[in-house]
Design an enzyme around this catalytic site. Sequence first.
Site, mmCIF file in Angstrom:
data_model
loop_
_atom_site.group_PDB
_atom_site.id
_atom_site.type_symbol
_atom_site.label_atom_id
_atom_site.label_comp_id
_atom_site.label_asym_id
_atom_site.label_seq_id
_atom_site.Cartn_x
_atom_site.Cartn_y
_atom_site.Cartn_z
ATOM 1 N N CYS A 1 0.814 -1.226 0.000
ATOM 2 C CA CYS A 1 0.000 0.000 0.000
ATOM 3 C C CYS A 1 0.847 1.275 0.000
ATOM 4 C CB CYS A 1 -0.918 -0.014 1.228
ATOM 5 S SG CYS A 1 -2.321 1.087 1.009
ATOM 6 N N ASP B 1 -6.140 -3.368 11.999
ATOM 7 C CA ASP B 1 -4.938 -2.542 11.886
ATOM 8 C C ASP B 1 -4.641 -1.907 13.239
ATOM 9 O OD1 ASP B 1 -2.848 -1.068 10.848
ATOM 10 O OD2 ASP B 1 -4.046 0.054 9.405
HETATM 11 O O1 LIG Z 1 -0.565 4.960 4.829
HETATM 12 C C1 LIG Z 1 -1.216 5.968 5.119
HETATM 13 O O2 LIG Z 1 -0.695 7.088 5.112
HETATM 14 C C2 LIG Z 1 -2.665 5.835 5.482
HETATM 15 C C3 LIG Z 1 -3.399 6.998 5.662
HETATM 16 C C4 LIG Z 1 -4.740 6.919 5.983
HETATM 17 C C5 LIG Z 1 -5.360 5.687 6.124
HETATM 18 C C6 LIG Z 1 -4.636 4.521 5.951
HETATM 19 C C7 LIG Z 1 -3.300 4.570 5.640
HETATM 20 N N1 LIG Z 1 -2.550 3.423 5.471
HETATM 21 C C8 LIG Z 1 -2.985 2.095 5.758
HETATM 22 O O3 LIG Z 1 -2.233 1.592 6.861
HETATM 23 C C9 LIG Z 1 -1.959 0.214 6.664
HETATM 24 C C10 LIG Z 1 -0.462 -0.020 6.625
HETATM 25 O O4 LIG Z 1 0.091 0.301 7.846
HETATM 26 P P1 LIG Z 1 1.663 0.194 8.127
HETATM 27 O O5 LIG Z 1 2.290 1.405 7.562
HETATM 28 O O6 LIG Z 1 2.162 -1.042 7.431
HETATM 29 O O7 LIG Z 1 1.756 0.117 9.596
HETATM 30 C C11 LIG Z 1 -2.564 -0.160 5.318
HETATM 31 O O8 LIG Z 1 -3.852 -0.709 5.523
HETATM 32 C C12 LIG Z 1 -2.695 1.155 4.616
HETATM 33 O O9 LIG Z 1 -3.771 1.142 3.706
#
Ligand SMILES: O=C(O)c1ccccc1N[C@@H]1O[C@H](COP(=O)(O)O)[C@@H](O)[C@H]1O
Length: 241
Positions: A29, A159
Site C-alpha cells: 500500500c 490494523d
Molecule cells: O498509509 C497511510 O498514510 C494511510 C493513511 C490513511 C489511512 C490509511 C493509511 N494506510 C494504511 O495503513 C496500513 C499499513 O500500515 P503500516 O504502515 O504497514 O503500519 C494499510 O492498511 C494502509 O492502507
Amino acid sequence: MAGAAATRYAGVAGGMGLKDALGCKVKLCGLKREQDVDAAIAAMPDAVGFIIDVPGSRRSVSAERAAELVERLRSKADETGHEKPCAVGVFVNQPAQTVADVVRQAVLDVVQLHGEEDAQYIDRLHALVEVPIMQAFTVHSEGDVAHAVESSADMILLDAGSGDGQTFDWSLAQGVRRPFMLAGGLAADNVTRAIAATHPFGVDLSSGIETDGLKDPSKMSSVVAAVRETAGEVGGYRQPE
Ligand SMILES: O=C(O)c1ccccc1N[C@@H]1O[C@H](COP(=O)(O)O)[C@@H](O)[C@H]1O
C-alpha cells in the site's frame, strides 16, 4: 463457512482478482511514484493500494494521480506478462458519492475505508459501487475485534492505526470468525510470525516496505516472497473451531 460470510469471502476474492481463495494474500500500500508501481509489478503482490486525497498522509495522491498510476499498473503488467494486482483505493471519511466517482475515474477494483464510516455509509456506498468494500478497524481490545466482525463490509481489515508502522497485539486477532486482512507494522522480518499467529486472509503493508519514507523495491520483493513461503506452509484464513 456459511451464508453471508461465504458470500463476502467470495466477493472480495473476486474483487482482488484472485483465482483461488487459498493461501495468504499480500497487498502493498501507499504507492505514489511511477517507480513504485513498476517495483510492485516486479514483486507480484495480489493487490496494491493508493491513499486517495487523505489530508495529513505523506502517501496521499489525488484521484487524477491515482487514475494515472492504476493505468500504468495495468499497462506494465500487460507489457511484462505479469499478473495484474488488484487496485485498491484507500479513503478516509469522504462522501460516498465522491468515493464512487473516484472508483469509476480510476477504475479501482476494491474500496478500502479507513476512517469512521458507519453501517449506513457502507449501505449507501454498496448501492453506488459494484466493487467490494473493505473496512479498516483500529484494534486495541477484544471489543474492537467484536465490532469489526459485525461490519457489513465485504472484508474487514484489522490494523493498529493508519500507516504508522505500529503493530497491535496479534493475540486479539486469533479466532476471528470471518476472513480478515491484517495490517500494522508488518515487514519482512515479522510477517511470517504474524501469519502463523493469526491466519489472516491477507496481509497489508506500507511502512515496512519503505526506506527513508519511500517505497523500497527490494523490501517489496522480500516481503512478497516471505508471504508466499509462509502461506505455502501455514495457509491463509481458516475458520476457528
Ligand atoms: O498509509 C497511510 O498514510 C494511510 C493513511 C490513511 C489511512 C490509511 C493509511 N494506510 C494504511 O495503513 C496500513 C499499513 O500500515 P503500516 O504502515 O504497514 O503500519 C494499510 O492498511 C494502509 O492502507
